[in-house]
Design an enzyme around this catalytic site. Structure first.
Site, PDB file in Angstrom:
ATOM      1  N   ARG A 295      34.386  44.799  43.947  1.00 51.25           N
ATOM      2  CA  ARG A 295      35.074  46.035  43.778  1.00 51.25           C
ATOM      3  C   ARG A 295      34.461  46.632  42.346  1.00 51.25           C
ATOM      4  NH1 ARG A 295      40.911  45.066  43.956  1.00 51.25           N
ATOM      5  NH2 ARG A 295      39.885  43.014  44.521  1.00 51.25           N
ATOM      6  N   TRP A 296      34.236  45.427  41.568  1.00 49.41           N
ATOM      7  CA  TRP A 296      33.715  46.076  40.112  1.00 49.41           C
ATOM      8  C   TRP A 296      32.243  46.574  40.742  1.00 49.41           C
ATOM      9  CZ3 TRP A 296      29.259  44.418  37.446  1.00 49.41           C
ATOM     10  CH2 TRP A 296      29.538  44.664  35.911  1.00 49.41           C
TER      11      TRP A 296
ATOM     12  N   ASP B 270      39.508  37.314  40.841  1.00 49.79           N
ATOM     13  CA  ASP B 270      39.223  38.388  41.919  1.00 49.79           C
ATOM     14  C   ASP B 270      38.690  39.808  41.407  1.00 49.79           C
ATOM     15  OD1 ASP B 270      39.357  39.208  44.565  1.00 49.79           O
ATOM     16  OD2 ASP B 270      41.231  39.810  44.448  1.00 49.79           O
TER      17      ASP B 270
ATOM     18  N   LEU C 169      38.084  20.355  26.560  1.00 52.94           N
ATOM     19  CA  LEU C 169      38.360  21.067  28.032  1.00 52.94           C
ATOM     20  C   LEU C 169      38.049  20.641  29.355  1.00 52.94           C
ATOM     21  CD1 LEU C 169      40.088  23.706  29.160  1.00 52.94           C
ATOM     22  CD2 LEU C 169      37.665  25.045  28.795  1.00 52.94           C
TER      23      LEU C 169
ATOM     24  N   HIS D 268      29.172  39.517  41.622  1.00 54.46           N
ATOM     25  CA  HIS D 268      29.509  38.022  41.667  1.00 54.46           C
ATOM     26  C   HIS D 268      28.709  37.447  40.270  1.00 54.46           C
ATOM     27  CE1 HIS D 268      31.955  38.066  44.918  1.00 54.46           C
ATOM     28  NE2 HIS D 268      30.845  38.364  45.880  1.00 54.46           N
TER      29      HIS D 268
HETATM   30  C1  IPE Z   1      40.972  35.042  46.435  1.00 56.18           C
HETATM   31  O1  IPE Z   1      40.293  36.023  46.376  1.00 56.18           O
HETATM   32  C2  IPE Z   1      39.924  33.715  46.420  1.00 56.18           C
HETATM   33  C3  IPE Z   1      39.084  33.616  45.043  1.00 56.18           C
HETATM   34  C4  IPE Z   1      39.111  34.365  44.107  1.00 56.18           C
HETATM   35  C5  IPE Z   1      37.991  32.616  45.122  1.00 56.18           C
HETATM   36  P1  IPE Z   1      40.313  36.770  47.829  1.00 56.18           P
HETATM   37  O2  IPE Z   1      39.368  38.187  47.548  1.00 56.18           O
HETATM   38  O3  IPE Z   1      39.314  35.963  48.803  1.00 56.18           O
HETATM   39  O4  IPE Z   1      41.478  37.117  48.191  1.00 56.18           O
HETATM   40  P2  IPE Z   1      42.048  38.085  49.436  1.00 56.18           P
HETATM   41  O5  IPE Z   1      41.239  37.980  50.494  1.00 56.18           O
HETATM   42  O6  IPE Z   1      42.074  39.311  48.671  1.00 56.18           O
HETATM   43  O7  IPE Z   1      43.637  37.615  49.387  1.00 56.18           O
HETATM   44  C1  IPE Z   2      36.224  37.254  43.971  1.00 58.82           C
HETATM   45  O1  IPE Z   2      35.730  38.557  44.028  1.00 58.82           O
HETATM   46  C2  IPE Z   2      35.178  36.327  44.168  1.00 58.82           C
HETATM   47  C3  IPE Z   2      35.338  35.695  45.515  1.00 58.82           C
HETATM   48  C4  IPE Z   2      36.273  35.621  46.370  1.00 58.82           C
HETATM   49  C5  IPE Z   2      34.189  34.613  45.677  1.00 58.82           C
HETATM   50  P1  IPE Z   2      35.840  39.112  45.507  1.00 58.82           P
HETATM   51  O2  IPE Z   2      34.522  39.178  46.170  1.00 58.82           O
HETATM   52  O3  IPE Z   2      36.921  38.908  46.311  1.00 58.82           O
HETATM   53  O4  IPE Z   2      35.805  40.818  45.282  1.00 58.82           O
HETATM   54  P2  IPE Z   2      36.696  42.044  45.656  1.00 58.82           P
HETATM   55  O5  IPE Z   2      37.988  41.499  45.553  1.00 58.82           O
HETATM   56  O6  IPE Z   2      36.208  42.144  47.013  1.00 58.82           O
HETATM   57  O7  IPE Z   2      36.437  43.150  44.812  1.00 58.82           O
HETATM   58 MG    MG Z   3      38.713  39.865  46.460  1.00 58.34          MG
END
Ligand code: IPE
Ligand code: IPE
Ligand code: MG
Length: 242
Positions: free
Chosen positions: A22-23, A18, A129, A35
């Site tokens: 934001r990064w 996750d 792995l 991403h």
């Molecule tokens: C969890 O991240 C799902 C994945 C990393 C694929 P999200 O960004 O979707 O989670 P929430 O919405 O903050 O709980």
């Molecule tokens: C995790 O990063 C990747 C996926 C859930 C696909 P996010 O896209 O959730 O990034 P944040 O949490 O919004 O920063």
């Molecule tokens: Mg997220």
């Protein structure tokens, strides 16, 4: 590899990757840039897990709930997935990595499904792995699915044990995760492997996914080795078993 030499190596590490959005936003960029940079962190995690001698690495890449994101972001993620699989296949083969996937794969775009299927087929005899991508995955979906199949297969309630139940989950051939890592500065599970993490050790490193390095994994494994897993017993009981 220094930190984890010969000590208790986790069989299964699961990661909620996750913080990509934001990064990117912190650098004034579009979320998709995050991403894209998350792919390098996936490489780091795979390389680190391989070096440490982990057997299974499960990566939460796209949740059922992520389908609620804007269409452009979903499309970009799906294209990125296709490209990443294509680009990484040689690397996976060279490193003896077997690829698998869990989740409601039928809901993925056709292109993703076929790339994924090919890569799974190509790597299926690799013995190092196992990397498991969780795609269109949610723990509750998986549990409800298992219940549906059990209802169709069993008539007697006494036949349904925890072992039987687990054999209807997507993860039936894997051990439960020993370690669950969530990056992204959040402390929640977000519907990941709900049944399987019953006794996982939890780690919440204070970093966003694209910054994840293999050293972060080694540090977590080293801390894991200092934790006492009691599974309900007393500390004294566990010590006397060693
Ligand atoms: C969890 O991240 C799902 C994945 C990393 C694929 P999200 O960004 O979707 O989670 P929430 O919405 O903050 O709980
Ligand atoms: C995790 O990063 C990747 C996926 C859930 C696909 P996010 O896209 O959730 O990034 P944040 O949490 O919004 O920063
Ligand atoms: Mg997220």
């Amino acid at each position: 590899m220094k930190n984890t030499e010969l000590k208790r190596i986790p069989d299964h590490v699961a990661i909620i990757m996750d913080g990509n959005g934001r990064w990117a936003e912190e650098q004034g960029k579009e979320r998709i840039f995050g991403h894209q940079n998350g792919v390098q962190a996936v490489r780091n995690a795979i390389e680190g897990a391989g070096e440490a001698g982990v057997k299974y690495l499960t990566l939460y890449a796209f949740s059922t709930e992520n389908w609620n994101r804007p269409k452009e972001e979903i499309d970009a993620l799906m294209s990125l997935l296709v490209r990443a699989i294509q680009n990484e296949l040689d690397n996976l083969m060279a490193n003896n990595v077997r690829l698998q996937a869990i989740g409601n794969l039928a809901t993925l775009p056709q292109r993703c499904r076929s790339e994924l299927k090919d890569a799974i087929e190509t790597t299926k005899n690799n013995t190092g792995l196992t990397v498991v991508l969780a795609l269109s995955y949610s723990g509750r979906w998986e549990i409800v699915n298992a219940v549906k199949e059990i209802v169709n297969n069993y008539r007697k309630e006494q036949e349904i044990t925890e072992t039987v139940f687990a054999s209807f989950l997507n993860t039936k051939e894997m051990p439960d995760p020993d370690i669950l890592i969530r990056t992204g500065r959040e402390r929640r599970i977000s519907n990941f492997l709900l049944w399987q993490i019953a006794y996982a050790e939890l780690f919440f490193p204070e970093l966003l996914w694209p910054d994840f390095k293999k050293e972060d994994l080694f540090e977590i494994i080293a801390e894991y080795q200092t934790r006492q897993r009691r599974f309900g017993k007393t500390g004294t009981q566990v010590e006397s078993e060693i």
